[in-house]
Design an enzyme around this catalytic site. Structure first.
Site, mmCIF file in Angstrom:
data_model
loop_
_atom_site.group_PDB
_atom_site.id
_atom_site.type_symbol
_atom_site.label_atom_id
_atom_site.label_comp_id
_atom_site.label_asym_id
_atom_site.label_seq_id
_atom_site.Cartn_x
_atom_site.Cartn_y
_atom_site.Cartn_z
ATOM 1 N N ASP A 1 -12.924 5.478 1.380
ATOM 2 C CA ASP A 1 -11.491 5.472 1.650
ATOM 3 C C ASP A 1 -10.949 6.892 1.633
ATOM 4 O OD1 ASP A 1 -8.621 3.892 -0.046
ATOM 5 O OD2 ASP A 1 -8.782 5.129 1.750
ATOM 6 N N GLU B 1 -7.240 1.074 -4.506
ATOM 7 C CA GLU B 1 -7.240 0.991 -3.043
ATOM 8 C C GLU B 1 -8.572 0.568 -2.449
ATOM 9 O OE1 GLU B 1 -5.552 4.728 -1.997
ATOM 10 O OE2 GLU B 1 -3.596 4.110 -2.761
ATOM 11 N N ASP C 1 0.877 -1.172 0.000
ATOM 12 C CA ASP C 1 0.000 0.000 0.000
ATOM 13 C C ASP C 1 0.907 1.213 0.000
ATOM 14 O OD1 ASP C 1 -2.161 1.469 2.584
ATOM 15 O OD2 ASP C 1 -1.724 2.079 0.524
ATOM 16 N N LYS D 1 3.233 11.693 -3.298
ATOM 17 C CA LYS D 1 2.261 10.953 -4.126
ATOM 18 C C LYS D 1 1.370 11.922 -4.881
ATOM 19 C CE LYS D 1 -1.223 7.360 -3.573
ATOM 20 N NZ LYS D 1 -1.785 6.392 -2.634
#
Lengths: 563, 566
Positions: B168, B145, B6, B68
């Site tokens: 999420d 994800e 992850d 990211k």
């Protein structure tokens, strides 16, 4: 019943229920290598979805009799009337299927009941008269504190304000109605039931449809609705529901209209001009600005184009661009014209214009440039005074006349040049042998050059006295000037034109000339009298010139003088 | 050996499928989560993880976090004198996780399943793949994800599950998926999200709520980087403290002066309201696309550290009209799901029955021209070929015609997005195909094939001439050839690294340094004293004394500023 292709693909009977369909799908999927066979996977998915839809319809049909008040066509394949507006593939599909409550008591909610408690009363589309419009916005969420009356109270009030007597009207809201509308809208939107997603979605759909139905009367609500539900965040998205897209478009149009009618906005003047208002504004509107305005309206606010004057917009619109060939052709034409205009075809002066003063000063000073231009450096006023005072007096007289009548000095100069040239021609008849031969030799060379470069026709024209292109004649200019100058300086008095230009050719000269030209005597004669074809004339003349020049002075002079 | 990773904005984790279950892999510090932070120490030694994160506030010009957010762009970060692209930084984090996994498993790790936000576009996915390759891992699959979380949730008890929604909210991205599970098939019905909404943005809201309470010159003289790092550090701490209390302290130290203020939950909620509003759109979109109503959902599964915020939980409760479930660990679910997918890839026997089908979250299409009602054409209109939330692998064909007579070629520009005007979409590439001369209306077929790893293949076919052209969207502008990749990898491998055993000590030292800077007066003196002692112990190089000293120092720091968090 489940269509055969789905039955076949999944391996189930036609009356299978949802769990059985899913099991069959799972089994088939496990046996399939999805990566290697994407088409098979797509087929399988489609089969399953169709089967599930069919099973759902079948199940519904058994539990509920069809309600005649329903609008039948449901565009979504699942067949279930979802209370969220179904997603159209493009923005152009029909508005979401509407369901109405005919005022009958709400049916008991069954698992597959399409009209469970809290059915949305969406507003019918404008092309169908509402039969029993229900102003209640039923929001029923059992988990949260239920207070349906509160919500319906406000919803009903909004409804009645916007649609008096249940019908859309054209007149705008009165001030007190406006206040009430905002109060009810605030209460509705801040109601806790709208915090839940389904309540919010239903309210959103209901409001969008109401705005659509009520027309301009609902405009005061637009801003609040757009900002609250965030419709502008999805602006330009493919999948925006049509009612919301329409409301957003109206909101945008309103904003644009209010901005563009305010002085100082960059499109303000263009707007006034194009919407037909007269006034001094139209002088200051650039075409480009106007075109930008029209383009902006067409792209972002198409509904506002109705405000613009069609004629004025039409004038602005350029026609659809033609192919590139038109442009090329136009350019070619322009170039051709330019070349023609700049070329020496036609009546262009053989000699360049002399550079003269802008105003008359003294006779000699003004005559000098012209004389030099036509007669070479040797021919000046002073030289002429010595050689041929009579002619100079003549020229001075013309100068005085020109000055008195206020003529343009350049025109006068050209006239002088023409005069000098003509006199030189006349003077040749009486000039001495050397002068004449120089002139005739020059003529012969020119004729030959023209014949070689431009052909016999041009040569014949030249010999007839027509001006020839500068490109061919230029090499001979200096010689010509000198010849003219010499002739003028050698002549006596002011010669005049004599005779009709005809002359006699003695027989023996004619014979030798004919032989030189390769013509028969008769043909030669015809050519000389101007009767034969042009090529022959050209040849004949040249031959005669050559013959005459070859003769001894006493024999050749008369001919040469007379030609 | 394939592991699941992850790769998060704030924290990363690795897990492996072993003995019929997914197990998280601890890092060198013994933590299950590794902060996604990369830094260079003063002597240019590479620091990855907690050590780097602790240095972010004190050495902002030598530390990078939350990179990211820059994946898929060409922007670079300068650390010291070196420049790194976002992929390089991600690769460094991935190689650190790889080393941890190899130490834990005792065998080489060659491949990985890496998770990406469901709403990552094509460019961002390619960048993630490149990062994996730079780290020396074969990227077996890029997994969304929320899908990973759904896998982890669904496999807990393999029963039938009515559609559930995965919510999420991570450090930098927000994703929503509606997933269904039956007979061992995990089927994603729809996905939606927001790439610019996460815990980091809520930190910004804290800062906004706290700024009025700080003196105006609190950070005078700090350059933007430092300012940002200091405020972020304080905001993070404050936000976490607000999870358990109604108000929390927001403290920044600059120029040897410590400024404190209190932030209440109410103030935070007011400042965060726009963010909370943004949570609604993806949920609505995914529900609408999957054709499922809110009441049909069996469960709402909260994933991602940011969902621990009471604010977010309250909003979710209000949105769905029910309390969200707590069956999965919000920080671990995604990594565990990735491990499950790794197990699926390895065809583990225990996972024989399981199949996963995902969807394509974006619409893919080409640009076309439509008549504008005045005899002309309006270009740049998006024509979708694969609609969003189509199950993948998907293959669709659409036919297009030439606009003008004697047109020589048609150029297809390929876009990904939802806007009607292509200028609002992401351009993936283009393909030109010659068409036979003739009147307008020559037909050309365009086929899009999108596979499970997110690779788009475009096939254009001209029926009249039988000509076909093919384009595989590998990279839009520059496809790095293997040599460039190898060179980049070497450059990254050349960085100095601490030995693995020293990682914990480095992190502790960095934490102590941060505390030194964060406090003033007596407390600062005390911390300075402890640091001096600890460094002396480190020099002695005796493992036992070092371990004891580390424990002591950790306790002392915990007493001072609260427990270390991840």
């Amino acid at each position: 019943m489940i269509p055969p292709f789905a039955c076949h693909r999944l391996g189930i009977p036609a009356d299978a229920d949802a769990p059985a369909i899913r099991r069959a799908y799972a089994q088939t999927l496990r046996a399939l290598d999805v990566e290697a066979d994407p088409e098979g996977f797509a087929e399988l998915r489609e089969a399953r979805d169709t089967a599930l839809a069919a099973a759902r319809t079948a199940a519904r049909a058994t539990t509920l009799a069809p309600d005649p008040a329903d609008l039948a066509p449901a565009p979504d394949p699942t067949g279930e009337g979802t209370d969220l507006p179904p997603l159209p593939a493009t923005g152009l599909s029909e508005p979401p299927a509407c369901s109405r409550e005919g005022g009958s008591p709400e049916p008991q909610a069954t698992p597959l009941d399409p009209h469970p408690d809290g059915i949305t009363t969406t507003v019918t589309p404008t092309n169908e008269p509402p039969q029993t419009p229900d102003p209640r916005l039923h929001l029923d969420t059992p988990d949260l504190a239920p207070d349906p009356d509160d919500v319906d109270l406000h919803a009903g009030a909004i409804w009645r304000l916007l649609l008096p007597q249940g019908e859309p009207v054209a007149r705008p809201l009165a001030p007190d109605e406006l206040v009430a509308l905002h109060a009810h809208l605030d209460a509705l939107l801040t109601h806790p039931q709208l915090e839940a997603l389904d309540g919010r979605t239903r309210a959103e759909g209901w409001l969008a449809d109401l705005i659509d139905l009520a027309g301009p009367r609902a405009d005061p609500m637009l801003l609040r609705a757009v900002t609250f539900f965030g419709w502008d965040r999805d602006r330009g998205a493919l999948h925006q529901p049509p009612a919301i897209a329409a409301a957003l478009a109206r909101h945008d149009d309103k904003q644009f209209l209010s901005m563009v009618t305010r002085p100082g906005h960059r499109f303000h003047r263009a707007w006034l001009e194009l919407t037909g208002h007269r006034g001094w504004g139209n002088l200051l509107v650039g075409r480009r600005r106007a075109r930008d305005l029209v383009a902006t309206i067409r792209r972002d606010h198409p509904a506002l184009e109705a405000h613009l004057d069609g004629y004025k917009v039409g004038k602005l619109d350029t026609p659809p661009s033609g192919s590139w060939r038109t442009a090329v052709f136009a350019i070619w034409i322009v170039i051709a014209i330019a070349r023609f205009a700049l070329s020496d075809n036609g009546a262009t002066p053989a000699t360049p214009r002399p550079i003269v003063a802008a105003t008359f000063t003294t006779p000699d000073a003004d005559l000098d440039p012209a004389l030099r231009a036509v007669g070479g450096p040797a021919l000046t006023a002073a030289a002429l005074a010595r050689a041929n005072p009579a002619y100079l007096r003549h020229l001075r007289g013309s100068w005085a006349e020109a000055k008195r009548t206020g003529r343009d000095p350049t025109d006068f100069a050209m006239e002088v040049m023409q005069d000098v040239g003509d006199r030189a021609g006349y003077a040749r008849r009486t000039a001495d042998y050397d002068t004449v031969t120089i002139g005739r030799r020059l003529q012969l060379d020119q004729a030959r050059a023209i014949r070689d470069r431009l052909g016999t026709l041009a040569c014949a024209d030249y010999l007839n006295g027509e001006a020839q292109p500068d490109s061919v004649m230029r090499p001979f200019r200096d010689r010509q000037r000198d010849a003219i100058g010499r002739t003028i300086l050698g002549m006596n008095g002011v010669p005049e034109a004599q005779g009709d230009g005809s002359f006699r050719i003695p027989g023996d000269i004619a014979d030798s000339a004919a032989a030189r030209a390769g013509l028969s005597r008769k043909a030669f004669g015809a050519a000389m009298t101007g009767k034969g074809p042009e090529p022959t004339r050209c040849t004949a003349w040249i031959a005669l010139l050559e013959t005459a020049l070859a003769l001894p002075p006493d024999k050749g002079a008369p001919i040469l003088r007379a030609m | 050996m394939i592991i699941g990773i992850d790769l998060g904005t704030t924290n990363s984790a690795a897990a492996v499928w072993r003995d019929g279950e997914a197990v998280l892999i601890p890092n060198a510090l013994g933590d299950l989560l590794t902060p996604s932070a990369v830094g260079l120490s003063d002597d240019d030694t590479l620091l990855v993880g907690l050590a780097a994160r602790e240095r972010h506030a004190t050495h902002p010009h030598r530390t990078a976090t939350a990179f990211k957010r820059y994946m898929g762009t060409r922007s670079e970060v300068t650390l010291g004198t070196r420049r790194f692209a976002a992929e390089d930084l991600s690769a460094l984090v991935l190689s650190s996780l790889k080393a941890d996994a190899e130490a834990f498993l005792g065998q080489a790790v060659t491949g990985a399943v890496i998770t990406v936000p469901a709403y990552f576009n094509d460019r961002q996915r390619k960048a993630t793949r490149r990062a994996g390759e730079l780290a020396g891992l074969t990227v077996e699959r890029l997994l969304n994800e929320p899908t990973a979380a759904a896998l982890s949730y669904g496999l807990a008890d393999r029963g039938e599950k009515e559609p559930f929604l995965v919510f999420d909210l991570g450090g930098g991205t927000f994703d929503v998926s509606v997933v269904e599970m039956f007979s061992g098939i995990v089927e994603v019905r729809s996905s939606a999200g927001d790439n610019r909404l996460g815990g980091e943005d809520f930190n910004g809201a804290i800062v906004e709520a706290a700024m009025p309470g700080l003196p105006a010159d609190a950070l005078a003289g700090a350059d933007p980087e430092q300012r940002r790092a200091l405020l972020r550090e304080a905001a993070e701490r404050c936000r976490r403290a607000l999870t358990d209390a109604d108000e929390a302290v927001f403290a920044v130290t600059w120029n040897d002066q410590r400024h404190e203020t209190t932030v209440t939950t109410a103030a935070f909620e007011a400042a965060a309201k726009p963010l909370l509003d943004r949570l609604r759109d993806p949920v609505l979109r995914s529900l609408r696309d999957s054709d499922i109503r809110v009441e049909e959902l069996s469960e709402v599964v909260l994933v991602g550290g940011a969902t621990r915020m009471p604010l977010v939980r309250r909003t979710a409760t209000r949105m769905f009209g029910r309390f969200p479930g707590t069956a999965v660990h919000p920080d671990h679910a995604v990594a565990l799901g990735a491990a499950i997918q790794a197990g699926l890839k390895g065809r583990d026997v225990a996972l024989e029955e399981i199949r996963l089908t995902d969807v394509c979250p974006f619409t893919l299409g080409v640009d076309q021209s439509v008549p504008d009602g005045r005899g002309g054409w309006r270009g740049g209109i998006f024509s979708p070929i694969i609609e969003r939330n189509t199950p993948i692998p998907a293959s669709r064909v659409a036919t297009y015609v030439t606009l003008q007579d004697n047109q020589k070629a048609i150029e297809f520009n390929i876009y990904q997005g939802e806007a009607r005007d292509v200028s609002g979409n992401v351009r993936l590439g283009s393909l030109t195909v010659p068409v036979p001369r003739g009147p307008a209306g020559q037909a050309v077929e365009c086929r899009f094939s999108y596979d499970t790893s997110g690779l788009l293949e475009v096939d254009v076919h001209v029926p009249a001439t039988g000509l076909s052209r093919n384009l595989v969207i590998v990279d839009d502008v520059d496809a790095p050839d293997p040599r460039t990749l190898a060179r980049q990898r070497e450059a990254l491998a050349k960085l100095k690294r601490h030995p693995r055993e020293d990682a914990a000590n480095a992190a502790l030292l960095a934490r102590a340094t941060r505390c030194f800077e964060a406090f003033t007066g007596d407390r600062r003196e005390a911390v300075g004293h402890w640091i001096g002692q600890y460094e002396a112990v480190l020099d002695s190089q005796d493992p036992k004394t070092i371990a004891a000293a580390s424990t002591n120092l950790t306790e002392a720091l915990d007493q001072l500023e609260g427990e270390r968090y991840l």
